[in-house]
Design a protein around this motif. Structure first.
Motif, PDB file in Angstrom:
ATOM      1  N   SER A 118     -16.739  -0.466  19.089  1.00 53.58           N
ATOM      2  CA  SER A 118     -15.828   0.007  18.032  1.00 53.58           C
ATOM      3  C   SER A 118     -14.670   0.818  18.605  1.00 53.58           C
ATOM      4  CB  SER A 118     -16.607   0.861  17.022  1.00 53.58           C
ATOM      5  OG  SER A 118     -17.137   2.018  17.649  1.00 53.58           O
ATOM      6  N   CYS A 119     -14.342   0.558  19.869  1.00 52.28           N
ATOM      7  CA  CYS A 119     -13.303   1.363  20.522  1.00 52.28           C
ATOM      8  C   CYS A 119     -11.928   1.173  19.884  1.00 52.28           C
ATOM      9  CB  CYS A 119     -13.244   1.055  22.015  1.00 52.28           C
ATOM     10  SG  CYS A 119     -13.452  -0.676  22.432  1.00 52.28           S
ATOM     11  N   PHE A 120     -11.697   0.042  19.213  1.00 52.86           N
ATOM     12  CA  PHE A 120     -10.378  -0.206  18.620  1.00 52.86           C
ATOM     13  C   PHE A 120     -10.249   0.422  17.231  1.00 52.86           C
ATOM     14  CE2 PHE A 120     -10.918  -3.707  21.683  1.00 52.86           C
ATOM     15  CZ  PHE A 120      -9.775  -3.521  22.447  1.00 52.86           C
ATOM     16  N   ASP A 121     -11.283   1.134  16.780  1.00 49.90           N
ATOM     17  CA  ASP A 121     -11.178   1.824  15.486  1.00 49.90           C
ATOM     18  C   ASP A 121     -10.154   2.950  15.539  1.00 49.90           C
ATOM     19  OD1 ASP A 121     -13.121   0.122  14.657  1.00 49.90           O
ATOM     20  OD2 ASP A 121     -14.732   1.605  14.517  1.00 49.90           O
ATOM     21  N   ASN A 122      -9.942   3.504  16.720  1.00 46.11           N
ATOM     22  CA  ASN A 122      -8.961   4.572  16.899  1.00 46.11           C
ATOM     23  C   ASN A 122      -8.124   4.214  18.126  1.00 46.11           C
ATOM     24  OD1 ASN A 122      -7.707   7.090  17.803  1.00 46.11           O
ATOM     25  ND2 ASN A 122      -9.024   8.126  16.328  1.00 46.11           N
ATOM     26  N   ILE A 123      -6.879   3.866  17.908  1.00 43.02           N
ATOM     27  CA  ILE A 123      -6.032   3.341  18.981  1.00 43.02           C
ATOM     28  C   ILE A 123      -5.763   4.398  20.049  1.00 43.02           C
ATOM     29  CG2 ILE A 123      -3.812   2.310  19.551  1.00 43.02           C
ATOM     30  CD1 ILE A 123      -5.718   0.491  18.027  1.00 43.02           C
ATOM     31  N   SER A 124      -5.537   5.648  19.641  1.00 43.98           N
ATOM     32  CA  SER A 124      -5.237   6.692  20.619  1.00 43.98           C
ATOM     33  C   SER A 124      -6.444   6.969  21.514  1.00 43.98           C
ATOM     34  CB  SER A 124      -4.792   7.968  19.916  1.00 43.98           C
ATOM     35  OG  SER A 124      -5.814   8.455  19.055  1.00 43.98           O
ATOM     36  N   VAL A 125      -7.646   7.022  20.918  1.00 39.50           N
ATOM     37  CA  VAL A 125      -8.866   7.208  21.699  1.00 39.50           C
ATOM     38  C   VAL A 125      -9.071   6.022  22.640  1.00 39.50           C
ATOM     39  CG1 VAL A 125     -11.396   7.283  21.549  1.00 39.50           C
ATOM     40  CG2 VAL A 125     -10.008   8.713  20.032  1.00 39.50           C
ATOM     41  N   CYS A 126      -8.827   4.827  22.121  1.00 41.39           N
ATOM     42  CA  CYS A 126      -8.991   3.607  22.921  1.00 41.39           C
ATOM     43  C   CYS A 126      -8.050   3.606  24.122  1.00 41.39           C
ATOM     44  CB  CYS A 126      -8.742   2.388  22.036  1.00 41.39           C
ATOM     45  SG  CYS A 126      -8.810   0.799  22.910  1.00 41.39           S
ATOM     46  N   ALA A 127      -6.780   3.954  23.888  1.00 37.41           N
ATOM     47  CA  ALA A 127      -5.790   3.928  24.966  1.00 37.41           C
ATOM     48  C   ALA A 127      -6.132   4.938  26.057  1.00 37.41           C
ATOM     49  CB  ALA A 127      -4.403   4.216  24.391  1.00 37.41           C
TER      50      ALA A 127
ATOM     51  N   SER B 257     -17.978   2.927  26.362  1.00 39.54           N
ATOM     52  CA  SER B 257     -18.934   4.021  26.188  1.00 39.54           C
ATOM     53  C   SER B 257     -18.226   5.343  25.959  1.00 39.54           C
ATOM     54  CB  SER B 257     -19.843   4.103  27.418  1.00 39.54           C
ATOM     55  OG  SER B 257     -20.766   5.170  27.298  1.00 39.54           O
ATOM     56  N   ILE B 258     -17.137   5.560  26.687  1.00 38.93           N
ATOM     57  CA  ILE B 258     -16.349   6.787  26.498  1.00 38.93           C
ATOM     58  C   ILE B 258     -15.790   6.846  25.083  1.00 38.93           C
ATOM     59  CG2 ILE B 258     -14.264   8.012  27.211  1.00 38.93           C
ATOM     60  CD1 ILE B 258     -14.712   6.827  30.027  1.00 38.93           C
ATOM     61  N   CYS B 259     -15.201   5.731  24.632  1.00 36.79           N
ATOM     62  CA  CYS B 259     -14.615   5.684  23.289  1.00 36.79           C
ATOM     63  C   CYS B 259     -15.680   5.883  22.216  1.00 36.79           C
ATOM     64  CB  CYS B 259     -13.891   4.357  23.074  1.00 36.79           C
ATOM     65  SG  CYS B 259     -12.451   4.099  24.152  1.00 36.79           S
ATOM     66  N   GLN B 260     -16.840   5.282  22.411  1.00 36.19           N
ATOM     67  CA  GLN B 260     -17.928   5.458  21.439  1.00 36.19           C
ATOM     68  C   GLN B 260     -18.348   6.917  21.341  1.00 36.19           C
ATOM     69  OE1 GLN B 260     -21.825   4.148  22.613  1.00 36.19           O
ATOM     70  NE2 GLN B 260     -22.460   3.691  20.517  1.00 36.19           N
ATOM     71  N   SER B 261     -18.536   7.558  22.488  1.00 38.95           N
ATOM     72  CA  SER B 261     -18.967   8.957  22.497  1.00 38.95           C
ATOM     73  C   SER B 261     -17.922   9.856  21.853  1.00 38.95           C
ATOM     74  CB  SER B 261     -19.238   9.413  23.933  1.00 38.95           C
ATOM     75  OG  SER B 261     -20.271   8.664  24.527  1.00 38.95           O
ATOM     76  N   TRP B 262     -16.658   9.647  22.192  1.00 41.22           N
ATOM     77  CA  TRP B 262     -15.594  10.506  21.667  1.00 41.22           C
ATOM     78  C   TRP B 262     -15.441  10.321  20.156  1.00 41.22           C
ATOM     79  CZ3 TRP B 262      -9.909  10.617  23.901  1.00 41.22           C
ATOM     80  CH2 TRP B 262      -9.288  11.788  23.475  1.00 41.22           C
TER      81      TRP B 262
ATOM     82  N   GLU C 288     -17.793   9.364  18.141  1.00 44.07           N
ATOM     83  CA  GLU C 288     -18.998   9.947  17.545  1.00 44.07           C
ATOM     84  C   GLU C 288     -18.847  11.464  17.401  1.00 44.07           C
ATOM     85  OE1 GLU C 288     -22.738   9.226  15.829  1.00 44.07           O
ATOM     86  OE2 GLU C 288     -21.433   7.743  16.798  1.00 44.07           O
ATOM     87  N   ILE C 289     -18.262  12.093  18.408  1.00 46.50           N
ATOM     88  CA  ILE C 289     -18.044  13.541  18.373  1.00 46.50           C
ATOM     89  C   ILE C 289     -17.050  13.898  17.274  1.00 46.50           C
ATOM     90  CG2 ILE C 289     -17.039  15.449  19.679  1.00 46.50           C
ATOM     91  CD1 ILE C 289     -18.235  14.042  22.217  1.00 46.50           C
TER      92      ILE C 289
END
Length: 235
Positions: free
Chosen positions: A27-36, A99-104, A106-107
């Motif tokens: 689900s990393c593309f749910d938030n573009i800034s987090v994904c980038a 994994s990074i995007c998922q954790s961030w 989730e937080i």
């Protein structure tokens, strides 16, 4: 005037019931800034994620967090999410940016754990008080890495072997200190395990055994309310 006292039990540091991840690994593309940021600067993304998670220092996290494996494990253990350390290793190693995007995410979804921590306190065990407990002293001087890993296991129930293999002593000290909300600094978390690893391991293990596992303690809050007496009807 009648007085009523309500007693509320407030549980300790972290979440008590296991829950599922609210964000999927893809689900990393749910938030573009987090994904980038997760894909192009994973070190900065991991540092930002843990800083939002427990209020820890961003520069420390950037230098010492190390890998997506560590971030996912800290997130999962902190929120008491379902899963295992094996999953943390596989997701962090094979799908690092995801994994990074998922954790961030989730937080950001759940909010910082610092909202449910207790007040700032001092260390119960001094750095050079390693001889106060003979067993801890032998453990810390015989294998400081094992003792530091065991300290985190006593702190949050995480896997000792995982802690020993994938987390540095500096990071483990920061996790325990931030989790108990002990006064200190990220500079001390980096320097003390490097220059005095045996004493640091003994102090950390003694502290975890003194305070106990997070979530097993509870504080009692009493709320007193006053109510007006009911008016009596005239006969």
């Amino acid at each position: 005037m009648a007085t009523h006292t309500t007693t509320t039990v407030v549980q300790g540091t972290m979440y008590q019931q296991q829950d599922e991840f609210r964000k999927g690994i893809c689900s990393c593309f749910d938030n573009i800034s987090v994904c980038a940021l997760g894909y192009f600067c994973p070190c900065c993304a991991m540092a930002s994620a843990r800083s939002e998670f427990d209020g820890s220092n961003w520069c420390f996290n950037c230098l010492c967090l190390g890998s997506p494996i560590a971030l996912r494990n800290i997130t999962r253990e902190g929120y008491n999410l379902k899963g295992s350390c094996i999953e943390d290793v596989l997701c962090g190693y094979c799908l690092g940016p995801c994994s990074i995007c998922q954790s961030w995410q989730e937080i950001r979804e759940r909010g910082p754990v610092s909202q449910v921590r207790g007040p700032v306190s001092d260390w119960n065990n001094t750095l050079f008080g390693c001889f106060n407990d003979t067993g801890v002293c032998v453990y810390g001087w015989g294998c400081p890495g094992c003792a530091t890993a065991q300290a985190r296991s006593d702190f949050d129930g995480s896997d000792c072997f995982f802690n020993f293999c994938f987390l540095t002593s500096c990071l483990l000290r920061s996790i325990v200190r931030e989790g108990y909300n002990i006064e200190g600094s990220c500079l001390a978390d980096m320097c003390i395990p490097l220059f005095c690893p045996n004493c640091a391991a003994c102090q950390l293990l003694s502290e975890a055994r003194t305070r106990g596992r997070v979530g097993n303690t509870a504080s009692v809050v009493q709320t007193t309310t006053q109510s007006q007496p009911m008016p009596q009807k005239m006969a």
